[in-house]
Design a protein around this motif. Structure first.
Motif, PDB file in Angstrom:
ATOM      1  N   TRP A 268      16.282 -29.930   6.701  1.00 28.63           N
ATOM      2  CA  TRP A 268      16.166 -28.565   7.220  1.00 28.63           C
ATOM      3  C   TRP A 268      17.494 -27.808   7.142  1.00 28.63           C
ATOM      4  CZ3 TRP A 268      12.795 -25.099   7.450  1.00 28.63           C
ATOM      5  CH2 TRP A 268      12.906 -23.994   8.311  1.00 28.63           C
ATOM      6  N   LEU A 303       8.560 -34.104  13.270  1.00 29.54           N
ATOM      7  CA  LEU A 303       9.733 -33.303  13.584  1.00 29.54           C
ATOM      8  C   LEU A 303      10.812 -34.151  14.246  1.00 29.54           C
ATOM      9  CD1 LEU A 303       8.011 -30.123  15.070  1.00 29.54           C
ATOM     10  CD2 LEU A 303       8.855 -30.447  12.743  1.00 29.54           C
ATOM     11  N   TRP A 307      14.190 -30.235  18.327  1.00 35.42           N
ATOM     12  CA  TRP A 307      13.638 -29.267  17.375  1.00 35.42           C
ATOM     13  C   TRP A 307      13.292 -27.996  18.120  1.00 35.42           C
ATOM     14  CZ3 TRP A 307      13.631 -28.813  12.306  1.00 35.42           C
ATOM     15  CH2 TRP A 307      12.737 -27.944  11.683  1.00 35.42           C
ATOM     16  N   LEU A 315       9.739 -22.748   9.626  1.00 38.93           N
ATOM     17  CA  LEU A 315       9.120 -23.759   8.778  1.00 38.93           C
ATOM     18  C   LEU A 315       7.715 -23.347   8.359  1.00 38.93           C
ATOM     19  CD1 LEU A 315       9.249 -26.705   7.606  1.00 38.93           C
ATOM     20  CD2 LEU A 315       8.307 -27.455   9.800  1.00 38.93           C
ATOM     21  N   LEU A 366      10.724 -33.915   8.694  1.00 36.25           N
ATOM     22  CA  LEU A 366      11.902 -33.048   8.766  1.00 36.25           C
ATOM     23  C   LEU A 366      13.104 -33.865   9.206  1.00 36.25           C
ATOM     24  CD1 LEU A 366      11.937 -29.912   8.246  1.00 36.25           C
ATOM     25  CD2 LEU A 366       9.679 -30.922   8.536  1.00 36.25           C
TER      26      LEU A 366
END
Length: 367
Positions: A268, A303, A307, A315, A366
């Motif tokens: 990310w 995730l 987060w 996203l 992620l």
């Protein structure tokens, strides 16, 4: 002496034509944020898909939710056919036409093809918008087609409650250079051609919270044709291409993962963002489509423990006329980045990799 008296003294004064409404006020959702939510769409397609024989010449159909259909014409040519249309994402009619046309042509480029012609799809509330405004929308679309080197060779119009514009786009590609979204391989790296954040910018625009610099960045991104597609498809190390549009980066990466029977990991921190979008997302300027996207596929996304909600919104942010997402061998990545940058995509970046499936195939992680 000249007589200046009113010839009809009792006649009412001429009325001022009412001001036209903002284009975005005529639509319940704009751009690729208009798409039916992914979960609902899957259910519709399951119920509506009738079994029928498919011709052997059909190289790409609906089986992998790809960007366009591809029909083999001969040993040297395959026809790429697609259509895309939506409601206004901006208020300027010329810009709306440009964005919609750029978005429609993107599907041809995403298959590795070159556009050859377009047909216009036009639905307008003719009792609300002037012919001049409607004409400007069509002018914007035609300008993009000229930039792509193709004609708008026809189309269809209807009187519609909401303003709708888009294209049927046709292109050609060599059969050996068709790049589906389903052919990524374990070990491939992922390259994203455009930064994310168009949906956030459009949400801020609709609320009157987007400044001139943000609008300029939004228009620059959404009207930039994905012309690197054919050159990317000519590289042997490029295995899969798709474009990131209404289902967001997560949704289109998941389509790639499912089609290939692999998992995908995104880094990310390496995903490029349009300027200012993180702050706007933190301020709550996100689209309803972002939440619908997450509801449709969030269970398939792993995730990190820490987060933030704005990251989730980005996203899943629907990208109107978004960038190409390319799966290629690691040694091909420098050539992919060079092609992007030579054609003006300065923020193209390697953002993740394709991995063998761990458990159920087609998941997104992620990191």
């Amino acid at each position: 002496m000249t007589d200046t008296a009113t010839p009809f003294p009792n006649a009412p004064a001429p009325s001022t034509p009412p001001a036209e409404p903002r284009l975005t006020s005529l639509s319940h959702g704009g751009g690729c944020g208009c798409k039916i939510a992914p979960g609902v769409l899957s259910e519709i397609l399951r119920q509506g898909q009738a079994a029928m024989p498919l011709p052997p010449e059909l190289m790409v159909g609906i089986e992998t939710a790809d960007d366009a259909a591809v029909y083999r014409l001969n040993d040297e040519q395959a026809l790429v056919a697609t259509t895309d249309f939506f409601m206004p994402v901006v208020d300027d009619p010329y810009d709306f036409g440009r964005i919609a046309a750029t978005n429609a042509l993107s599907d041809v480029y995403a298959m590795g093809g070159r556009p050859i012609l377009a047909l216009a799809l036009v639905g307008m509330p003719i009792n609300v918008l002037s012919t001049a405004t409607i004409g400007r929308i069509l002018e914007g679309g035609a300008a993009v087609c000229r930039a792509a080197g193709i004609p708008v060779a026809g189309g269809h119009t209807i009187d519609s409650v909401e303003a709708i514009y888009g294209l049927v786009a046709l292109g050609l590609v060599h059969p050996s250079r068709v790049r589906r979204n389903a052919d990524a391989r374990p070990g491939d790296v992922l390259v994203l051609g455009k930064p994310l954040g168009v949906g956030v910018l459009s949400a801020a625009l609709k609320k009157g919270r987007l400044d001139a610099a943000g609008y300029a960045a939004m228009i620059d991104s959404t009207t930039r044709l994905n012309t690197p597609g054919p050159a990317l498809a000519a590289l042997d190390g490029v295995h899969a291409i798709t474009d990131v549009t209404g289902f967001g980066l997560a949704g289109h990466a998941l389509e790639m993962a499912r089609g290939a029977g692999c998992d995908i990991r995104l880094r990310w921190a390496d995903v490029p963002l349009l300027p200012g979008v993180r702050a706007l997302a933190e301020a709550g300027h996100v689209t309803g489509a972002s939440g619908r996207n997450w509801a449709g596929y969030g269970a398939e996304v792993a995730l990190p423990a820490a987060w933030a909600a704005p990251d989730q919104a980005l996203l899943t942010d629907p990208q109107t006329s978004g960038g190409l997402l390319v799966a290629c061998s690691p040694e091909t990545a420098p050539a992919v980045l060079r092609i992007f940058r030579d054609e003006g995509f300065a923020q193209a970046a390697v953002i993740g990799e394709v991995r063998p499936a761990a458990g159920g195939a087609g998941r997104l992680q992620l990191g």
